[in-house]
Motif scaffolding. Structure first.
Motif, PDB file in Angstrom:
ATOM      1  N   ARG A  28      82.624  22.328  84.103  1.00  0.00           N
ATOM      2  CA  ARG A  28      81.924  23.546  85.075  1.00  0.00           C
ATOM      3  C   ARG A  28      80.600  23.394  85.653  1.00  0.00           C
ATOM      4  O   ARG A  28      79.926  24.072  86.292  1.00  0.00           O
ATOM      5  CB  ARG A  28      82.001  24.551  84.354  1.00  0.00           C
ATOM      6  N   ARG A  29      80.154  21.858  85.559  1.00  0.00           N
ATOM      7  CA  ARG A  29      79.103  21.635  86.120  1.00  0.00           C
ATOM      8  C   ARG A  29      78.798  20.203  86.571  1.00  0.00           C
ATOM      9  O   ARG A  29      79.453  19.354  85.584  1.00  0.00           O
ATOM     10  CB  ARG A  29      77.501  21.927  85.469  1.00  0.00           C
ATOM     11  N   GLN A 129      77.546  33.145  86.145  1.00  0.00           N
ATOM     12  CA  GLN A 129      78.452  32.250  85.874  1.00  0.00           C
ATOM     13  C   GLN A 129      79.925  32.603  86.624  1.00  0.00           C
ATOM     14  O   GLN A 129      80.294  31.518  87.150  1.00  0.00           O
ATOM     15  CB  GLN A 129      78.600  32.256  84.396  1.00  0.00           C
ATOM     16  N   ARG A 132      79.939  31.261  90.064  1.00  0.00           N
ATOM     17  CA  ARG A 132      80.281  30.034  90.290  1.00  0.00           C
ATOM     18  C   ARG A 132      81.451  29.491  90.594  1.00  0.00           C
ATOM     19  O   ARG A 132      81.764  28.262  90.994  1.00  0.00           O
ATOM     20  CB  ARG A 132      79.412  29.179  89.105  1.00  0.00           C
ATOM     21  N   ASN A 133      82.614  30.149  90.164  1.00  0.00           N
ATOM     22  CA  ASN A 133      83.828  29.760  90.357  1.00  0.00           C
ATOM     23  C   ASN A 133      84.015  29.906  91.851  1.00  0.00           C
ATOM     24  O   ASN A 133      84.801  28.990  92.072  1.00  0.00           O
ATOM     25  CB  ASN A 133      84.761  30.928  89.823  1.00  0.00           C
ATOM     26  N   PHE A 137      81.916  25.648  91.392  1.00  0.00           N
ATOM     27  CA  PHE A 137      81.077  25.184  90.490  1.00  0.00           C
ATOM     28  C   PHE A 137      80.161  23.943  91.159  1.00  0.00           C
ATOM     29  O   PHE A 137      79.781  22.822  90.502  1.00  0.00           O
ATOM     30  CB  PHE A 137      81.833  24.545  89.442  1.00  0.00           C
ATOM     31  N   ASP A 138      80.108  23.995  92.555  1.00  0.00           N
ATOM     32  CA  ASP A 138      79.459  23.132  93.311  1.00  0.00           C
ATOM     33  C   ASP A 138      79.700  21.762  93.100  1.00  0.00           C
ATOM     34  O   ASP A 138      78.940  20.786  93.111  1.00  0.00           O
ATOM     35  CB  ASP A 138      77.768  23.152  92.883  1.00  0.00           C
ATOM     36  N   CYS A 178      88.356  21.154  86.958  1.00  0.00           N
ATOM     37  CA  CYS A 178      88.243  22.547  86.257  1.00  0.00           C
ATOM     38  C   CYS A 178      89.350  23.498  87.191  1.00  0.00           C
ATOM     39  O   CYS A 178      88.919  23.577  88.339  1.00  0.00           O
ATOM     40  CB  CYS A 178      86.889  23.492  86.290  1.00  0.00           C
ATOM     41  N   ILE A 180      90.703  26.670  88.950  1.00  0.00           N
ATOM     42  CA  ILE A 180      89.812  28.056  89.317  1.00  0.00           C
ATOM     43  C   ILE A 180      90.861  29.140  89.666  1.00  0.00           C
ATOM     44  O   ILE A 180      91.199  29.231  90.726  1.00  0.00           O
ATOM     45  CB  ILE A 180      88.959  27.671  90.252  1.00  0.00           C
ATOM     46  N   GLU A 217      77.384  23.733  79.476  1.00  0.00           N
ATOM     47  CA  GLU A 217      78.698  24.145  79.644  1.00  0.00           C
ATOM     48  C   GLU A 217      79.880  23.171  79.557  1.00  0.00           C
ATOM     49  O   GLU A 217      80.946  23.470  79.434  1.00  0.00           O
ATOM     50  CB  GLU A 217      79.017  25.099  80.818  1.00  0.00           C
ATOM     51  N   ASN A 218      79.441  22.028  79.694  1.00  0.00           N
ATOM     52  CA  ASN A 218      80.288  20.942  79.730  1.00  0.00           C
ATOM     53  C   ASN A 218      80.752  20.713  78.461  1.00  0.00           C
ATOM     54  O   ASN A 218      81.628  19.709  77.953  1.00  0.00           O
ATOM     55  CB  ASN A 218      79.955  19.617  80.466  1.00  0.00           C
TER      56      ASN A 218
END
Ligand code: FMN
Length: 235
Positions: A28-29, A129, A132-133, A137-138, A178, A180, A217-218
């Protein structure tokens, strides 16, 4: 099957299949590092090796870039902030969620928010957070997954196998990913923003890229059922 373009770098040592299965986690990052040219197409060709009923190979992947990606993320974040609601194209979770499943859902959320240091009542941190979905998550690669609305639920199963193939193929190349599902909460808005046909159902998004090794988060780990909990033997 397509052969990998020569410029696709192979990982120094290919991971054994068991290590791919057991080592995959939602990422997620991401770092800003782009994928080498041709790698996404190679991964999708591998994912398409998935079996499917009558070999229908359902589902389409839309690689969102530039203005299309920016417009979609802006529209989704805005809808989320407004508390907008619309009917989903397909139902995902049981309503209401049985308590046993709810516990798994809460445990997964706790693992993520715990890693981020977001307390249960810290709505702002949790919303940040969640948003970011909608920005994938950029990640350097943002995929939108759609399916012909006429397909039956079995075809969603086929598409799921293709998605897992994509995740494992990505991981074999040193990439994280990930799914989504949050994006499927606003199917009408997605279609409208991207000018997609009404006959395409919005299944989910997928983020892909190189995992940021520093990101807490990873490091999230989720639990799995023991085999005895989902295998019944009948003699
Ligand atoms: C189809 C699909 C949709 C998902 N949607 C989301 C999502 O919207 N947001 C999110 O943070 N994670 C999402 N996930 C990740 C799951 O939460 C995650 O797979 C699960 O908690 C197990 O953790 P792991 O992938 O790290 O093993 C999704 C996964 C899948 C397969």
């Amino acid at each position: 099957m397509d052969h990998p373009p020569t410029h696709v770098q192979q990982p120094p040592q290919a991971l054994p299949f068991a290590a791919l299965l057991e080592g995959r986690r939602s990422t997620r990052r991401y770092t800003d590092q782009p994928l080498p040219e041709g790698l996404l197409e190679h991964l999708l060709a591998q994912a398409r090796q998935a079996p499917s009923g009558a070999n229908l190979q359902p589902g389409e992947f839309i690689s969102l870039q530039g203005d299309a990606r920016a417009r979609l993320s802006a529209a989704l974040v805005n809808a989320f902030r407004q508390g907008a609601q619309e009917p989903e194209d397909y139902s995902y979770f049981p309503q209401p969620m049985p308590m046993q499943l709810r516990r798994r859902q809460v445990a997964a959320a706790q693992a993520l928010y715990g890693a981020l240091g977001a307390a249960r009542d810290d709505r702002a941190a949790r919303n940040a957070q969640f948003e970011r979905n909608f920005r994938f998550f950029d990640a350097p690669v943002a995929l939108l997954v759609t399916i012909d609305a006429r397909m039956g639920s079995g075809c969603y199963m086929d598409l799921g196998m293709c998605l897992y193939g994509l995740m494992l193929a990505a991981q074999a190349q040193g990439l994280g990913s990930c799914g989504i599902g949050a994006i499927a909460s606003y199917p009408g808005l997605v279609r409208q923003t991207l000018g997609l046909e009404a006959g395409r159902h919005i299944v989910c998004g997928v983020a892909l890229g190189y995992a940021d090794p520093e990101a807490s988060e990873n490091a999230v780990r989720t639990e799995r059922l023991g085999v005895g909990e989902f295998l019944r033997v009948m003699g």
